[in-house]
Design an enzyme around this catalytic site. Structure first.
Site, PDB file in Angstrom:
ATOM      1  N   GLY A 218       0.824  -1.201   0.000  1.00  0.00           N
ATOM      2  CA  GLY A 218       0.000   0.000   0.000  1.00  0.00           C
ATOM      3  C   GLY A 218       0.859   1.252   0.000  1.00  0.00           C
ATOM      4  O   GLY A 218       1.980   1.274  -0.521  1.00  0.00           O
ATOM      5  N   SER A 219       0.377   2.297   0.636  1.00  0.00           N
ATOM      6  CA  SER A 219       1.026   3.607   0.535  1.00  0.00           C
ATOM      7  C   SER A 219       2.359   3.704   1.264  1.00  0.00           C
ATOM      8  O   SER A 219       3.067   4.710   1.106  1.00  0.00           O
ATOM      9  CB  SER A 219       0.077   4.692   1.041  1.00  0.00           C
ATOM     10  OG  SER A 219      -1.027   4.824   0.161  1.00  0.00           O
TER      11      SER A 219
END
Length: 485
Positions: A218-219
């Site tokens: 993810g981020s």
């Protein structure tokens, strides 16, 4: 001699020759490897005849052998079973040595390692009982306990590292198990426990911190994309880049949206620093395509993505796809598509930023000692690579501080300490809640700890999960434990 008999005698001679070669190969060439296999019953009987070395944390045994009154003479015990299960592994007469330090350093613990040859000779000459070597781990007991408590009943993993040395300060994987059920001398009970553990759909014996089915980051992977941008020389932390509500992608009709479906700044523009603080998907998707696949993959590799590591347990390599078209590259730049990582790898990324861009090899064994406390080995810290320049590392640190001070990671704030970090919310399967991530380090300058946390399927928050809400408080608790806060 007629022809048929001659041919038969040649066949018999060839068979005897094959048998001789085979037996010679097994007895001399393969003998050592066969003898050292942990499931070898004769080896196990020999090993059980002497005391196995201890595994220690802060001088306290987390795995030790105690005398027993049966034919095996020694029983392996785990005083804090589940807390250290994935670090210790198990030692079983039925299933051998497996997982953790028990499996990875079986030869040292059993006393059969070539490194202990002169020690064995000395013990024989002096009539001293032979014992295995003991291994002191790098684990910080307070950090390990804090990680265990903060993760609670949620599935996931926590890893903490010393950025300057690569020492593993905490390693927790949930769910866990009690290795003592496999070390019992009650064979029937051990077999049942083994079957139950392996049949459990939550896979408690899998060390999620370093192995198993790897996670999309993810981020948190926006740290890598930011590093590639800064290292390219084309961008600074104050560079204005596109940050629209949705980013049109080539070769597809599916755009890349921001989570809130809003632009990340006025006129659809945002600085690189602010894009990281608020985790702007469209900005980083655009940035990935602007940098290109080669630079993106190269930067990931400098952080250790793709490396085969042992700590001494084998770590499953993290990966970025070898081939990426532009839409795939945009998704990869925000830690989606087919990017896959271990929590250890994510902790290594933060640790490298904290350590002026230098990636240190993670390791679990602080020192190896004999039964009379003589230090037999004390592995020094080892540098793996220079992921980014010190200037880039400083810029990334400032950007990650912004995430914690005024972005998505405020739940990781610690009173009186500057914390740098990055949140992540990773989509992984249609219909399931996202994984929640946080990674970071503290203090921001002269860092003492870097941490990565992943909580599977959003943990107790489910579909409402976000890295800042679910994973950041866990990371905070571990950092506080290391810093004495």
């Amino acid at each position: 001699m007629n022809a048929p008999l001659r041919r038969l005698s040649m066949v018999v001679a060839l068979l005897f020759s094959a048998l001789l070669v085979s037996s010679t190969f097994i007895q001399f060439v393969q003998a050592k490897s066969l003898q050292e296999r942990p499931e070898n019953r004769r080896t196990l009987l020999a090993n059980y005849a002497r005391e196995r070395g201890q595994i220690l944390v802060g001088g306290t045994p987390v795995a030790k052998s105690v005398a027993s009154d049966d034919e095996l003479k020694w029983l392996r015990t785990y005083p804090k079973g589940e807390l250290y299960a994935h670090l210790t592994g198990y030692y079983s007469f039925t299933y051998g040595a497996g997982g953790g330090i028990e499996g990875a350093e079986n030869a040292l613990l059993s006393g059969s390692s070539d490194k202990l040859f002169y020690r064995r000779v000395s013990d024989i000459l002096t009539g001293k009982d032979q014992t295995g070597a003991s291994l002191e781990l790098t684990i910080n007991a307070k950090a390990q306990a804090a990680a265990e408590k903060a993760l609670g009943d949620q599935r996931g993993a926590v890893v903490a590292l010393d950025p300057s040395t690569g020492e593993v300060l905490a390693l927790v994987s949930h769910p866990s198990y009690d290795p003592s059920v496999l070390s019992s001398h009650d064979t029937d009970a051990v077999v049942k426990a083994w079957k139950d553990l392996n049949a459990d759909p939550t896979r408690p014996m899998v060390d999620r911190a370093i192995a198993g089915n790897l996670y999309p980051p993810g981020s948190t992977f926006k740290i890598v994309t930011s590093a590639a941008a800064l290292e390219s020389g084309k961008f600074t932390e104050e560079s204005q880049i596109p940050g629209p509500a949705t980013l049109d992608l080539p070769q597809t009709s599916d755009p890349l949206p921001n989570d809130d479906r809003q632009p990340c700044g006025p006129d659809n523009k945002v600085t690189l620093k602010r894009a990281l603080e608020i985790s702007c998907n469209t900005a980083f998707g655009w940035l990935g395509m602007e940098l290109g696949a080669d630079d993106f993959r190269s930067q990931a590799a400098k952080f250790g993505i793709g490396d085969r590591l042992t700590i001494p347990m084998t770590v499953t390599p993290s990966s970025v796809p070898a081939e990426l078209n532009e839409p795939q590259l945009a998704q990869s730049a925000i830690g989606q598509y087919d990017v896959r990582v271990t929590p250890l790898q994510v902790a290594m990324i933060s640790a490298a930023v904290a350590n002026r861009g230098i990636v240190m090899k993670p390791h679990l064994v602080k020192k190896v000692t004999s039964s009379d406390l003589e230090v037999l080995d004390e592995p020094p810290p080892e540098q793996l690579s220079q992921a980014v320049t010190p200037d880039t590392a400083s810029a990334l640190t400032r950007m990650m501080q912004g995430v914690v001070e005024d972005g998505t990671g405020t739940a990781a704030q610690i009173d009186g300490v500057d914390v740098a970090g990055k949140t992540g919310t990773a989509q992984h399967e249609i219909g399931k809640p996202p994984h929640a991530w946080f990674t970071g380090f503290a203090p921001a300058v002269d860092s003492k700890v870097a941490v990565a946390v992943v909580v599977e399927d959003g943990g107790n928050a489910g579909n409402e999960a976000a890295g800042g809400r679910v994973a950041a408080p866990i990371a905070k608790a571990v950092m506080q434990a290391v810093l004495g806060k």
